[in-house]
Design an enzyme around this catalytic site. Structure first.
Site, PDB file in Angstrom:
ATOM      1  N   CYS A 228      -8.517 -26.047  12.999  1.00  0.00           N
ATOM      2  CA  CYS A 228      -9.740 -26.829  13.143  1.00  0.00           C
ATOM      3  C   CYS A 228      -9.493 -28.329  13.050  1.00  0.00           C
ATOM      4  CB  CYS A 228     -10.772 -26.393  12.108  1.00  0.00           C
ATOM      5  SG  CYS A 228     -11.430 -24.752  12.469  1.00  0.00           S
TER       6      CYS A 228
ATOM      7  N   ASP B 168      -1.936   8.610  -3.026  1.00  0.00           N
ATOM      8  CA  ASP B 168      -3.179   9.359  -3.191  1.00  0.00           C
ATOM      9  C   ASP B 168      -3.535  10.069  -1.902  1.00  0.00           C
ATOM     10  OD1 ASP B 168      -3.566   6.802  -1.933  1.00  0.00           O
ATOM     11  OD2 ASP B 168      -5.718   7.130  -2.071  1.00  0.00           O
TER      12      ASP B 168
ATOM     13  N   GLY C 291       1.003   4.115   1.403  1.00  0.00           N
ATOM     14  CA  GLY C 291       1.262   4.932   2.583  1.00  0.00           C
ATOM     15  C   GLY C 291       0.312   6.107   2.696  1.00  0.00           C
ATOM     16  N   GLY C 292      -0.418   6.397   1.616  1.00  0.00           N
ATOM     17  CA  GLY C 292      -1.341   7.541   1.648  1.00  0.00           C
ATOM     18  C   GLY C 292      -2.372   7.411   2.759  1.00  0.00           C
ATOM     19  N   PHE C 293      -3.006   6.255   2.818  1.00  0.00           N
ATOM     20  CA  PHE C 293      -4.032   6.042   3.830  1.00  0.00           C
ATOM     21  C   PHE C 293      -3.451   6.121   5.232  1.00  0.00           C
ATOM     22  CE2 PHE C 293      -5.961   2.857   6.706  1.00  0.00           C
ATOM     23  CZ  PHE C 293      -7.178   3.493   6.930  1.00  0.00           C
TER      24      PHE C 293
ATOM     25  N   HIS D 227      -7.015 -19.819  11.411  1.00  0.00           N
ATOM     26  CA  HIS D 227      -8.398 -20.165  11.060  1.00  0.00           C
ATOM     27  C   HIS D 227      -9.069 -19.037  10.268  1.00  0.00           C
ATOM     28  CE1 HIS D 227     -12.538 -21.378  11.148  1.00  0.00           C
ATOM     29  NE2 HIS D 227     -12.811 -20.161  11.613  1.00  0.00           N
TER      30      HIS D 227
ATOM     31  N   CYS E  22     -14.407 -26.618   8.515  1.00  0.00           N
ATOM     32  CA  CYS E  22     -13.158 -25.946   8.127  1.00  0.00           C
ATOM     33  C   CYS E  22     -12.006 -26.949   8.036  1.00  0.00           C
ATOM     34  CB  CYS E  22     -12.833 -24.843   9.125  1.00  0.00           C
ATOM     35  SG  CYS E  22     -11.354 -23.927   8.686  1.00  0.00           S
TER      36      CYS E  22
ATOM     37  N   ASP F  42      -7.867  -6.860   0.104  1.00  0.00           N
ATOM     38  CA  ASP F  42      -7.022  -7.033   1.282  1.00  0.00           C
ATOM     39  C   ASP F  42      -7.756  -6.455   2.468  1.00  0.00           C
ATOM     40  OD1 ASP F  42      -5.652  -4.332   2.458  1.00  0.00           O
ATOM     41  OD2 ASP F  42      -6.186  -4.106   0.355  1.00  0.00           O
TER      42      ASP F  42
ATOM     43  N   CYS G 225      -8.773 -26.021   8.047  1.00  0.00           N
ATOM     44  CA  CYS G 225      -7.520 -25.370   8.438  1.00  0.00           C
ATOM     45  C   CYS G 225      -6.765 -26.179   9.499  1.00  0.00           C
ATOM     46  CB  CYS G 225      -7.776 -23.943   8.941  1.00  0.00           C
ATOM     47  SG  CYS G 225      -8.215 -23.814  10.674  1.00  0.00           S
TER      48      CYS G 225
ATOM     49  N   ASP H  40       0.876  -1.167   0.000  1.00  0.00           N
ATOM     50  CA  ASP H  40       0.000   0.000   0.000  1.00  0.00           C
ATOM     51  C   ASP H  40       0.918   1.224   0.000  1.00  0.00           C
ATOM     52  OD1 ASP H  40      -2.213   1.538   0.088  1.00  0.00           O
ATOM     53  OD2 ASP H  40      -3.043   0.678   1.927  1.00  0.00           O
TER      54      ASP H  40
HETATM   55 ZN   LIG Z   1     -10.462 -23.508  10.750  1.00  0.00          ZN
END
Ligand SMILES: [Zn+2]
Length: 428
Positions: free
Chosen positions: A361, A189, A112-114, A387, A356, A318, A358, A110
């Site tokens: 899990c 920006d 850096g503007g924000f 997760h 899930c 993102d 992952c 990103d």
């Molecule tokens: Zn999970």
């Protein structure tokens, strides 16, 4: 897992021959949604894709290997934070962001503007997503001094780390981002909020356009100067808040902008996004932007918002939400969001989400997670983040597959029907 084989094949020895491209493989009829591949010097990204955030070159508490295992195709870091610490020159010396943080894949930064504006002006880290509140151009979060001042040339700001003074201009942002070396960078920006007045939104948009030209010029100069480095793509950022004419003008102007023989490689949709109008605003922009370039929706990552972004033509997303809420014990499940520190989980020996796949899990129970959160054990952040990131990455992967299979509408109805059920707390 797409492991470190990726590393071996490419091994950070790219020349400008390996550059940047975007191929659309499928476009949905009746909507703006599409499926494609963004090719970068550090590998491809199958889109639509969710890009987890590692602000300071780390997804807090999670190893890069685990991020790869959970399906993350790329990571997004922040130029503002890395400029302040450790310094973008350190990343340059290290061989760029990906190598520095041992991430075997594509990276984004990103601009850096924000952050300059949100941290500097003292806003909370989350942009308000409600246009119905008050509007002032000098709004400052309670008890905080204004730490950033914007002029036509750039932004002067005070570091949130040590109070030292710094100045970002479009040229500085490009220099910093070239040193950091991400595959995809964003133009500098002026990021406004929904609190700003319409005249201020117009002023900020004109400024962002003038800065876009300066970013393209400096990007071109740096690309030529840093010969032998992998090509870094530059995305222009579309502002305009909740105003149709401003959003369309920004998309028209930046979509066709060419300076020093260079145009933007893709676009970020940024700034204030009124949640209630998210789909409308995104469609205004994406109906105008060139179809053949990728579009990134900045800072959006709640499940219901991702559906809106995908069906309105955004390719990548993102958001820090998945990892930030994980550290507070909040987890996403197919039935909605809940907090593992709640006492009802003390003897609940089921996984966080029985559907899930992952690591968390498949190895741990809600009771264990409850225990480590209550005990403030460091592993709680790691396991909950794995997760949540897997949940969001997989959700967007499933949207991509549903677009290919032609059943996106059914998949969306099925998910949202279950997701809001019981919880009712799906929004932030
Ligand atoms: Zn999970």
């Amino acid at each position: 897992m797409m492991p470190c084989g990726l590393l071996k094949n490419h091994e950070f020895r790219f020349g400008n021959a390996l550059s940047f491209s975007f191929d659309i493989k499928h476009a949905e009829s009746g909507s703006l949604a599409r499926v494609g591949t963004i090719n970068t010097p550090h590998g491809p990204i199958q889109t639509p894709a969710f890009i987890p955030v590692g602000t300071k070159a780390t997804v807090k508490s999670v190893l890069p290997e685990a991020m790869k295992d959970l399906g993350s195709q790329a990571l997004l870091s922040n130029a503002y934070h890395l400029y302040l610490q450790p310094g973008s020159d350190v990343l340059d010396e290290a061989g760029g962001l990906a190598k520095f943080m041992n991430w075997p894949g594509p990276t984004f930064t990103d601009s850096g503007g924000f952050q300059v504006l949100s941290l500097g002006v003292g806003f909370k880290k989350v942009l308000a997503m409600d246009a119905q509140t008050f509007r002032r151009d000098d709004v400052i979060a309670g008890n905080k001094d204004r730490l950033a001042h914007v002029d036509d040339e750039g932004v002067t700001f005070k570091s949130h780390l040590d109070g030292s003074m710094h100045r970002f201009t479009p040229e500085v942002s490009m220099q910093v981002q070239h040193q950091i070396g991400a595959d995809i960078m964003f133009a500098f920006d002026e990021c406004t909020t929904l609190h700003n007045t319409r005249p201020y939104q117009e002023l900020a948009m004109d400024r962002t356009y003038a800065w876009a030209i300066r970013c393209l010029d400096e990007h071109k100069r740096l690309t030529e100067e840093r010969i032998g480095k992998p090509y870094q793509a530059l995305f222009g950022v579309i502002q305009g808040a909740q105003y149709e004419d401003l959003r369309k003008k920004a998309a028209t102007d930046l979509g066709s902008l060419e300076s020093s023989g260079q145009s933007f490689d893709g676009f970020g949709i940024g700034g204030a996004l009124d949640k209630g109008q998210l789909g409308t605003i995104v469609s205004w922009v994406n109906e105008v932007l060139p179809e053949d370039k990728p579009r990134h929706l900045l800072g959006i990552g709640a499940p219901e918002d991702l559906f809106v972004g995908v069906e309105n033509g955004c390719d990548t997303f993102d958001c820090v939400l998945a990892s930030r809420i994980a550290r507070t014990s909040a987890v996403y499940t197919m039935e909605g969001r809940f907090n593992l520190s709640n006492s009802r989980f003390k003897r609940d020996f089921k996984p966080i989400d029985s559907q899930c796949d992952c690591y968390t899990c498949t190895h741990y129970t809600r009771a264990y997670m409850h225990h480590v959160f209550r005990g403030k054990e460091i592993i709680s952040a790691t396991l909950a983040t794995i997760h949540n990131e897997r949940f969001i990455v997989r959700l967007v992967d499933q949207m991509r597959q549903a677009l290919i299979d032609g059943n996106f509408a059914d998949m969306k109805a099925d998910f949202l029907g279950r997701y809001t059920h019981r919880s009712g707390q799906s929004r932030d």
